[in-house]
Design an enzyme around this catalytic site. Structure first.
Site, PDB file in Angstrom:
ATOM      1  N   ASP A  85     -99.773  -6.210 -17.057  1.00  0.00           N
ATOM      2  CA  ASP A  85    -100.996  -5.758 -17.709  1.00  0.00           C
ATOM      3  C   ASP A  85    -101.961  -5.439 -16.572  1.00  0.00           C
ATOM      4  O   ASP A  85    -102.289  -6.315 -15.766  1.00  0.00           O
ATOM      5  CB  ASP A  85    -101.533  -6.903 -18.595  1.00  0.00           C
ATOM      6  CG  ASP A  85    -102.828  -6.513 -19.298  1.00  0.00           C
ATOM      7  OD1 ASP A  85    -103.529  -5.617 -18.782  1.00  0.00           O
ATOM      8  OD2 ASP A  85    -103.119  -7.106 -20.349  1.00  0.00           O
ATOM      9  N   HIS A 239    -105.581  23.093 -11.021  1.00  0.00           N
ATOM     10  CA  HIS A 239    -104.533  24.102 -10.822  1.00  0.00           C
ATOM     11  C   HIS A 239    -105.052  25.472 -10.346  1.00  0.00           C
ATOM     12  O   HIS A 239    -104.539  26.043  -9.404  1.00  0.00           O
ATOM     13  CB  HIS A 239    -103.733  24.293 -12.113  1.00  0.00           C
ATOM     14  CG  HIS A 239    -103.293  23.000 -12.736  1.00  0.00           C
ATOM     15  ND1 HIS A 239    -102.871  21.926 -11.991  1.00  0.00           N
ATOM     16  CD2 HIS A 239    -103.196  22.600 -14.028  1.00  0.00           C
ATOM     17  CE1 HIS A 239    -102.532  20.928 -12.808  1.00  0.00           C
ATOM     18  NE2 HIS A 239    -102.730  21.313 -14.044  1.00  0.00           N
TER      19      HIS A 239
HETATM   20  C1  BG6 Z   1    -101.729  20.105 -17.337  1.00  0.00           C
HETATM   21  C2  BG6 Z   1    -102.779  20.291 -18.412  1.00  0.00           C
HETATM   22  O1  BG6 Z   1    -102.293  19.635 -16.151  1.00  0.00           O
HETATM   23  O2  BG6 Z   1    -101.101  21.338 -17.079  1.00  0.00           O
HETATM   24  C3  BG6 Z   1    -102.175  20.874 -19.655  1.00  0.00           C
HETATM   25  O3  BG6 Z   1    -103.379  19.045 -18.705  1.00  0.00           O
HETATM   26  C4  BG6 Z   1    -101.413  22.138 -19.337  1.00  0.00           C
HETATM   27  O4  BG6 Z   1    -103.175  21.143 -20.651  1.00  0.00           O
HETATM   28  C5  BG6 Z   1    -100.435  21.905 -18.193  1.00  0.00           C
HETATM   29  O5  BG6 Z   1    -100.720  22.544 -20.513  1.00  0.00           O
HETATM   30  C6  BG6 Z   1     -99.798  23.188 -17.740  1.00  0.00           C
HETATM   31  O6  BG6 Z   1     -98.768  22.904 -16.832  1.00  0.00           O
HETATM   32  P1  BG6 Z   1     -97.490  23.858 -16.713  1.00  0.00           P
HETATM   33  O7  BG6 Z   1     -96.707  23.271 -15.594  1.00  0.00           O
HETATM   34  O8  BG6 Z   1     -96.803  23.819 -18.030  1.00  0.00           O
HETATM   35  O9  BG6 Z   1     -98.039  25.211 -16.413  1.00  0.00           O
END
Ligand code: BG6
Length: 484
Positions: A85, A239
């Protein structure tokens, strides 16, 4: 040297969907160090064997044809489970004793993987410190932190401070799974292992850059989380800005974690801050029709599920070259692409001279789902006078190489095991990224906000986004995966 990966949040989705399948596939390819164990830690009271059996079923589901029962058995012998935990100090004492027995006093590199709810990260780190689990006298200790890394600059700073109380920055591996994608890494190779692109990769030849991460999926069952996050926190802070850094950075003098990250950080430092009227002029926000009916979403939510943002990188290479970043859910297809849009030729010698704009060269880097690169250029149409038409040269990973393209987690887990942090975000990088995104989030909550445009699903976001580009004399490259 032996290795132990301890996964906190072991009963969660990420562990069964991504981490264990990635480790299993690495084991199958014989890429893991010989003496590696994986210890699951979570609140649920599992026996080792029960956890192994559960993971066997989920891994078989997620890896499909790559699953092989015999190989799984040899891998499962390395899996162990210890109930923890996160908030209970005694559980860390028990975990420590368990790890010491398992490692039989051998020098061992330990990797603690935080895959719990982000609210628990700071607690987990503090407890690891207090229990002496960060002590490096019997081998390296590393900590991998899943996204989201904070929810704004202030919380990211707090989390960095909590980490640095216990771990040095060299021990911290912040995940952005986009950096583990093969095509994102190939962008580095394309730029820095070839000499033909670099001379034209600048303001003299490039008109603008488009970075699109379009998702067909909607928020589904994640409405509760998503509504507090929105597209800027969920996709841009991490990203999209990562993709932009890789596209815009200078070449590091060596492929070394700190040198690579120094160059990435310089890009973020050069991003021009938006202020005042910029927010309404340089950003577009949208919400897909039907979002308000999703479970967990308040009926009057103003959360954006789509954004397009124009950023400037104020340095010698990129002065005057806008970077258009856009991402959304409920869009026409799933595609992640980086489009380098070159300038038009200075004179129209061929084709329709009445046309003001002719299609200029374009380099499309298709990150997913069909990984590859396409170069667009004008060609003479045969037997049609001097008519010209845009044609392309294709490069597809699947055609050029055999074997499946590995999921990002395989590369990232292996790098964390080997101690290579090049593809992980550094503390300054994460904080700078928040300092770009926070003002936009704040402006979107103020009278300076652009209108929240509702868009139909299966489109390229709000109609207004195309007009917004057209007003700047540009056009989105709205093409679903260019390669099959
Ligand atoms: C994640 C997000 O970090 O990346 C999601 O929280 C999103 O909302 C995802 O769908 C997209 O990742 P990938 O690798 O599918 O492009």
């Amino acid at each position: 040297m032996s290795h132990t990966i301890v996964i906190f949040g072991a009963s969660g989705d990420l562990t069964s969907r991504k981490l264990i399948p990635a480790l299993y596939l690495l084991h199958k390819k014989d890429r893991l160090p010989d003496n590696l164990r994986v210890v699951g830690a979570a609140r649920t009271a599992f026996e080792h064997e029960t956890w192994r059996t559960e993971l066997g079923t989920s891994t078989a589901n997620f890896v499909g044809e790559a699953f092989d029962q015999e190989t799984w058995q040899t891998f499962a012998e390395h899996l162990f489970y210890q109930p923890v935990d996160i908030k209970q100090p005694d559980d860390y004492t028990r975990l420590k004793a368990f790890l010491e027995t398992l490692e039989a006093q051998q020098p061992t590199t330990r990797i603690y993987y935080l895959s719990t709810s982000p609210k628990l990260y700071a607690d987990a780190v503090q407890q690891l410190g207090q229990a002496g689990l960060a002590d490096e006298s019997h081998g390296d200790r590393r900590i991998v932190v899943e996204k989201p890394f904070g929810t704004d600059l202030a919380t990211a700073r707090q989390l960095n401070a909590a980490l640095h109380q216990v771990f040095a920055e060299r021990q911290v591996y912040r995940i952005d799974h986009y950096l583990g994608k093969e095509t994102v890494q190939n962008m580095l190779v394309l730029r820095f292992a070839n000499s033909i692109f670099e001379p034209i990769w600048n303001r003299n030849y490039i008109d603008h850059v488009q970075i699109t991460v379009a998702e067909e999926v909607t928020v589904g069952r994640r409405g509760g989380y998503y509504d507090t996050s929105g597209v800027l926190r969920d996709m841009f802070q991490n990203h999209l800005l990562q993709l932009m850094m890789i596209t815009a950075m200078e070449a590091p003098s060596r492929f070394d974690a700190d040198l690579v990250r120094d160059e990435k950080v310089k890009v973020l430092r050069a991003v021009r801050s938006l202020a005042g009227a910029d927010f309404a002029r340089d950003t577009v926000r949208g919400q897909y029709a039907g979002y308000l009916q999703e479970a967990g979403v308040p009926p009057d939510s103003q959360t954006a599920t789509f954004a397009a943002i124009k950023l400037h990188v104020d340095n010698w290479r990129w002065q005057g070259v806008p970077f258009y970043l856009r991402s959304g859910k409920g869009m026409s297809c799933r595609t992640t692409q980086i489009v380098i849009q070159f300038r038009e030729p200075p004179l129209t010698l061929f084709g329709d001279k009445a046309r003001k704009h002719m299609d200029a060269n374009r380099l499309v880097i298709q990150v997913q789902p069909a990984e590859g690169i396409q170069l667009h250029f004008q060609t003479k149409v045969p037997d049609a006078g001097m008519r010209v038409r845009m044609t392309d040269l294709d490069f597809s990973f699947r055609e050029a190489f055999s074997g499946a393209i590995p999921d990002a987690y395989q590369r990232l887990l292996l790098d964390a095991v080997k101690g290579d942090a090049s593809l992980f975000a550094r503390s300054d990088e994460v904080e700078l990224a928040w300092s770009i995104i926070d003002p936009i989030i704040a402006a979107w909550r103020s009278p300076a906000a652009p209108e929240l445009q509702v868009y139909e699903q299966d489109m390229w976001g709000p109609d207004g986004t195309s007009d917004w580009m057209a007003d700047q004399g540009r056009q989105w490259f709205d093409v679903c995966p260019i390669l099959e």
